[in-house]
Design a protein around this motif. Structure first.
Motif, PDB file in Angstrom:
ATOM      1  N   LEU A  47       0.860  -1.185   0.000  1.00  0.00           N
ATOM      2  CA  LEU A  47       0.000   0.000   0.000  1.00  0.00           C
ATOM      3  C   LEU A  47       0.894   1.232   0.000  1.00  0.00           C
ATOM      4  CD1 LEU A  47      -2.889   1.290   0.364  1.00  0.00           C
ATOM      5  CD2 LEU A  47      -2.457   1.180   2.829  1.00  0.00           C
ATOM      6  N   LEU A  48       0.739   2.109  -1.005  1.00  0.00           N
ATOM      7  CA  LEU A  48       1.454   3.391  -0.985  1.00  0.00           C
ATOM      8  C   LEU A  48       0.790   4.275   0.064  1.00  0.00           C
ATOM      9  CD1 LEU A  48       3.774   3.600  -2.971  1.00  0.00           C
ATOM     10  CD2 LEU A  48       1.957   2.245  -4.014  1.00  0.00           C
ATOM     11  N   SER A  49       1.586   4.794   0.988  1.00  0.00           N
ATOM     12  CA  SER A  49       1.017   5.500   2.128  1.00  0.00           C
ATOM     13  C   SER A  49       2.075   6.393   2.761  1.00  0.00           C
ATOM     14  CB  SER A  49       0.537   4.450   3.139  1.00  0.00           C
ATOM     15  OG  SER A  49       0.612   4.946   4.454  1.00  0.00           O
ATOM     16  N   CYS A  68      -3.028   1.917  -4.731  1.00  0.00           N
ATOM     17  CA  CYS A  68      -2.966   3.381  -4.633  1.00  0.00           C
ATOM     18  C   CYS A  68      -4.193   3.893  -3.911  1.00  0.00           C
ATOM     19  CB  CYS A  68      -2.924   4.004  -6.023  1.00  0.00           C
ATOM     20  SG  CYS A  68      -1.557   3.407  -7.035  1.00  0.00           S
ATOM     21  N   GLY A  69      -3.989   4.550  -2.786  1.00  0.00           N
ATOM     22  CA  GLY A  69      -5.091   5.192  -2.083  1.00  0.00           C
ATOM     23  C   GLY A  69      -5.383   6.561  -2.687  1.00  0.00           C
ATOM     24  N   ARG A  70      -6.505   7.142  -2.286  1.00  0.00           N
ATOM     25  CA  ARG A  70      -6.906   8.505  -2.676  1.00  0.00           C
ATOM     26  C   ARG A  70      -7.733   9.094  -1.537  1.00  0.00           C
ATOM     27  NH1 ARG A  70      -5.403  12.226  -6.830  1.00  0.00           N
ATOM     28  NH2 ARG A  70      -3.674  11.023  -7.655  1.00  0.00           N
ATOM     29  N   TYR A  71      -8.289  10.271  -1.756  1.00  0.00           N
ATOM     30  CA  TYR A  71      -9.136  10.962  -0.761  1.00  0.00           C
ATOM     31  C   TYR A  71      -8.383  11.114   0.562  1.00  0.00           C
ATOM     32  CZ  TYR A  71     -12.404   9.315  -4.313  1.00  0.00           C
ATOM     33  OH  TYR A  71     -13.003   9.025  -5.497  1.00  0.00           O
ATOM     34  N   GLU A  72      -9.048  10.787   1.690  1.00  0.00           N
ATOM     35  CA  GLU A  72      -8.383  10.927   3.001  1.00  0.00           C
ATOM     36  C   GLU A  72      -7.620   9.672   3.382  1.00  0.00           C
ATOM     37  OE1 GLU A  72      -8.118  13.928   4.483  1.00  0.00           O
ATOM     38  OE2 GLU A  72      -9.150  14.465   2.634  1.00  0.00           O
ATOM     39  N   GLY A  73      -7.601   8.682   2.488  1.00  0.00           N
ATOM     40  CA  GLY A  73      -6.866   7.456   2.765  1.00  0.00           C
ATOM     41  C   GLY A  73      -7.712   6.211   2.541  1.00  0.00           C
ATOM     42  N   SER A  98       6.242   4.586   1.638  1.00  0.00           N
ATOM     43  CA  SER A  98       6.153   6.022   1.381  1.00  0.00           C
ATOM     44  C   SER A  98       7.320   6.432   0.494  1.00  0.00           C
ATOM     45  CB  SER A  98       6.235   6.789   2.703  1.00  0.00           C
ATOM     46  OG  SER A  98       6.450   8.168   2.451  1.00  0.00           O
ATOM     47  N   ILE A  99       7.080   7.283  -0.494  1.00  0.00           N
ATOM     48  CA  ILE A  99       8.200   7.747  -1.334  1.00  0.00           C
ATOM     49  C   ILE A  99       8.874   8.982  -0.740  1.00  0.00           C
ATOM     50  CG2 ILE A  99       7.404   6.686  -3.461  1.00  0.00           C
ATOM     51  CD1 ILE A  99       6.633   9.663  -4.325  1.00  0.00           C
ATOM     52  N   GLY A 100       8.442   9.449   0.424  1.00  0.00           N
ATOM     53  CA  GLY A 100       9.119  10.571   1.065  1.00  0.00           C
ATOM     54  C   GLY A 100       8.193  11.349   1.965  1.00  0.00           C
ATOM     55  N   PHE A 104       6.402  14.048   2.339  1.00  0.00           N
ATOM     56  CA  PHE A 104       5.620  15.161   1.798  1.00  0.00           C
ATOM     57  C   PHE A 104       4.228  14.626   1.515  1.00  0.00           C
ATOM     58  CE2 PHE A 104       6.728  12.950  -1.980  1.00  0.00           C
ATOM     59  CZ  PHE A 104       8.102  12.761  -1.931  1.00  0.00           C
ATOM     60  N   VAL A 105       3.279  15.554   1.429  1.00  0.00           N
ATOM     61  CA  VAL A 105       1.883  15.146   1.245  1.00  0.00           C
ATOM     62  C   VAL A 105       1.552  15.098  -0.244  1.00  0.00           C
ATOM     63  CG1 VAL A 105      -0.523  15.749   1.720  1.00  0.00           C
ATOM     64  CG2 VAL A 105       1.223  16.114   3.468  1.00  0.00           C
ATOM     65  N   LEU A 106       0.987  13.992  -0.677  1.00  0.00           N
ATOM     66  CA  LEU A 106       0.503  13.831  -2.040  1.00  0.00           C
ATOM     67  C   LEU A 106      -1.002  13.641  -1.989  1.00  0.00           C
ATOM     68  CD1 LEU A 106       3.222  11.293  -3.261  1.00  0.00           C
ATOM     69  CD2 LEU A 106       3.067  13.709  -3.870  1.00  0.00           C
ATOM     70  N   ALA A 107      -1.648  13.696  -3.165  1.00  0.00           N
ATOM     71  CA  ALA A 107      -3.104  13.518  -3.213  1.00  0.00           C
ATOM     72  C   ALA A 107      -3.488  12.051  -3.270  1.00  0.00           C
ATOM     73  CB  ALA A 107      -3.664  14.263  -4.412  1.00  0.00           C
ATOM     74  N   GLY A 108      -2.519  11.180  -3.501  1.00  0.00           N
ATOM     75  CA  GLY A 108      -2.811   9.750  -3.602  1.00  0.00           C
ATOM     76  C   GLY A 108      -1.567   8.955  -3.900  1.00  0.00           C
ATOM     77  N   GLY A 109      -1.711   7.659  -4.065  1.00  0.00           N
ATOM     78  CA  GLY A 109      -0.571   6.769  -4.195  1.00  0.00           C
ATOM     79  C   GLY A 109      -0.016   6.599  -5.606  1.00  0.00           C
ATOM     80  N   GLU A 110      -0.661   7.209  -6.619  1.00  0.00           N
ATOM     81  CA  GLU A 110      -0.281   6.923  -8.011  1.00  0.00           C
ATOM     82  C   GLU A 110       1.158   7.339  -8.337  1.00  0.00           C
ATOM     83  OE1 GLU A 110      -3.263   8.056  -7.111  1.00  0.00           O
ATOM     84  OE2 GLU A 110      -4.574   6.452  -7.852  1.00  0.00           O
TER      85      GLU A 110
HETATM   86  C1  JEW Z   1       0.029   9.209  -0.176  1.00  0.00           C
HETATM   87  C2  JEW Z   1      -1.633   7.509  -0.671  1.00  0.00           C
HETATM   88  C3  JEW Z   1      -4.026   8.333  -0.198  1.00  0.00           C
HETATM   89  C4  JEW Z   1       2.534   8.924  -0.063  1.00  0.00           C
HETATM   90  C5  JEW Z   1       3.558   9.788   0.231  1.00  0.00           C
HETATM   91  N1  JEW Z   1      -0.152  12.392   2.284  1.00  0.00           N
HETATM   92  C6  JEW Z   1      -1.152  12.212   2.696  1.00  0.00           C
HETATM   93  C7  JEW Z   1      -2.384  11.994   3.227  1.00  0.00           C
HETATM   94  C8  JEW Z   1      -3.529  11.769   2.429  1.00  0.00           C
HETATM   95  C9  JEW Z   1      -4.713  11.560   3.075  1.00  0.00           C
HETATM   96  C10 JEW Z   1      -4.791  11.575   4.472  1.00  0.00           C
HETATM   97  C11 JEW Z   1      -3.668  11.783   5.238  1.00  0.00           C
HETATM   98  C12 JEW Z   1      -2.453  12.018   4.629  1.00  0.00           C
HETATM   99  C13 JEW Z   1      -3.490  11.746   0.923  1.00  0.00           C
HETATM  100  N2  JEW Z   1      -3.413  10.376   0.441  1.00  0.00           N
HETATM  101  C14 JEW Z   1      -2.270   9.707   0.105  1.00  0.00           C
HETATM  102  C15 JEW Z   1      -0.962  10.108   0.149  1.00  0.00           C
HETATM  103  C16 JEW Z   1      -0.303   7.918  -0.599  1.00  0.00           C
HETATM  104  C17 JEW Z   1      -2.629   8.411  -0.295  1.00  0.00           C
HETATM  105  C18 JEW Z   1      -4.471   9.570   0.248  1.00  0.00           C
HETATM  106  C19 JEW Z   1       1.407   9.647   0.004  1.00  0.00           C
HETATM  107  N3  JEW Z   1       3.098  10.958   0.466  1.00  0.00           N
HETATM  108  N4  JEW Z   1       1.789  10.881   0.316  1.00  0.00           N
HETATM  109  N5  JEW Z   1       4.860   9.553   0.287  1.00  0.00           N
END
Ligand code: JEW
Length: 222
Positions: free
Chosen positions: A83-85, A109-114, A129-131, A133-139
């Motif tokens: 799971l990308l997270s 790949c997650g999206r939204y709030e997780g 996690s690739i690092g 920083f905050v991304l919008a999703g796992g893609e």
């Molecule tokens: C990442 C998947 C799914 C991976 C890396 N960031 C963040 C975040 C999100 C939602 C709630 C809390 C924090 C956004 N998000 C993802 C972010 C992977 C998802 C939703 C991701 N940074 N961000 N390395």
């Protein structure tokens, strides 16, 4: 190696895979990547994949059923499910070499709030996690992982590439590169690189690598 990607945005993943080295690894059959639309497993007439979080709060969370339904048919004994997270193991060269030794990887790949926690708990082998920083999703994380792994597969790179990989594995930053012209807007190429003395060139490059690493990334030396 086979990689399956599960995402609600397959159109973000597919065009990148068609390019350059990745495209070559895939064309050569060294790597097979299949992208799966999570919405194919969505619930009800609206093919819903998300819902509001229990306990309240902003935004939506990906439900577990569509993710389990997408992943379970792909999964075999030798699959490794990731799971990308943002809270996962931080991805670096050592993680890439560990994953490149696997025969089959499934990237979620997650999206939204997780993603509903039961996905991490009961379906995944690891979160990555690739690092920080905050991304919008796992893609984007999935693409980073796929590209890094593809470069480590046997037969994907020529000799030059293998050497490049070695220098990263050795934990040093790359030395500076120059091409023509020998002088550009008052900035000249270091004399030693024009000298034709290969031993001197090698020594200069090793010194620059070590100095750059000491200055910018002392953590790589530690
Ligand atoms: C990442 C998947 C799914 C991976 C890396 N960031 C963040 C975040 C999100 C939602 C709630 C809390 C924090 C956004 N998000 C993802 C972010 C992977 C998802 C939703 C991701 N940074 N961000 N390395």
């Amino acid at each position: 190696m086979r990689i399956d990607v599960v995402t609600i945005f397959p159109e973000l993943i597919r065009p990148y895979l068609a390019t350059s080295l990745l495209g070559k690894a895939i064309a050569a059959g060294t790597l097979t990547v299949e992208v799966h639309d999570l919405r194919d497993h969505g619930l009800g007439n609206h093919r819903s994949v998300d819902d509001a979080p229990y306990g309240g709060g902003a935004g939506m969370v990906l439900r577990p059923e569509p993710i389990f339904a997408a992943v379970e048919p792909l999964r075999t004994e030798d699959s490794y499910v990731i799971l990308l997270s943002p809270r996962g193991t931080v991805f670096r060269h050592a993680v890439a070499t560990r994953l490149a030794a696997r025969g089959h990887i499934i990237l979620i790949c997650g999206r939204y709030e997780g993603v509903d926690e039961r996905v991490a708990e009961a379906l995944c082998d690891e979160e990555i996690s690739i690092g920080d920083f905050v991304l919008a999703g796992g893609e984007l994380g999935a693409l980073v992982v796929i590209e890094a792994l593809s470069r480590l597969l046997p037969g994907v790179l020529g000799n030059a590439g293998s050497l490049e990989t070695e220098s990263h594995a050795a934990g040093l930053l790359e030395y500076p590169q120059y091409t023509r012209p020998a002088e550009f807007r008052g900035h000249s190429v270091p004399e030693v690189l024009l000298s034709g003395d290969h031993a001197q060139v090698d020594e200069w490059r090793r010194e620059r690598s070590e100095e750059l690493t000491r200055r910018r990334r002392p953590d790589l030396i530690d």
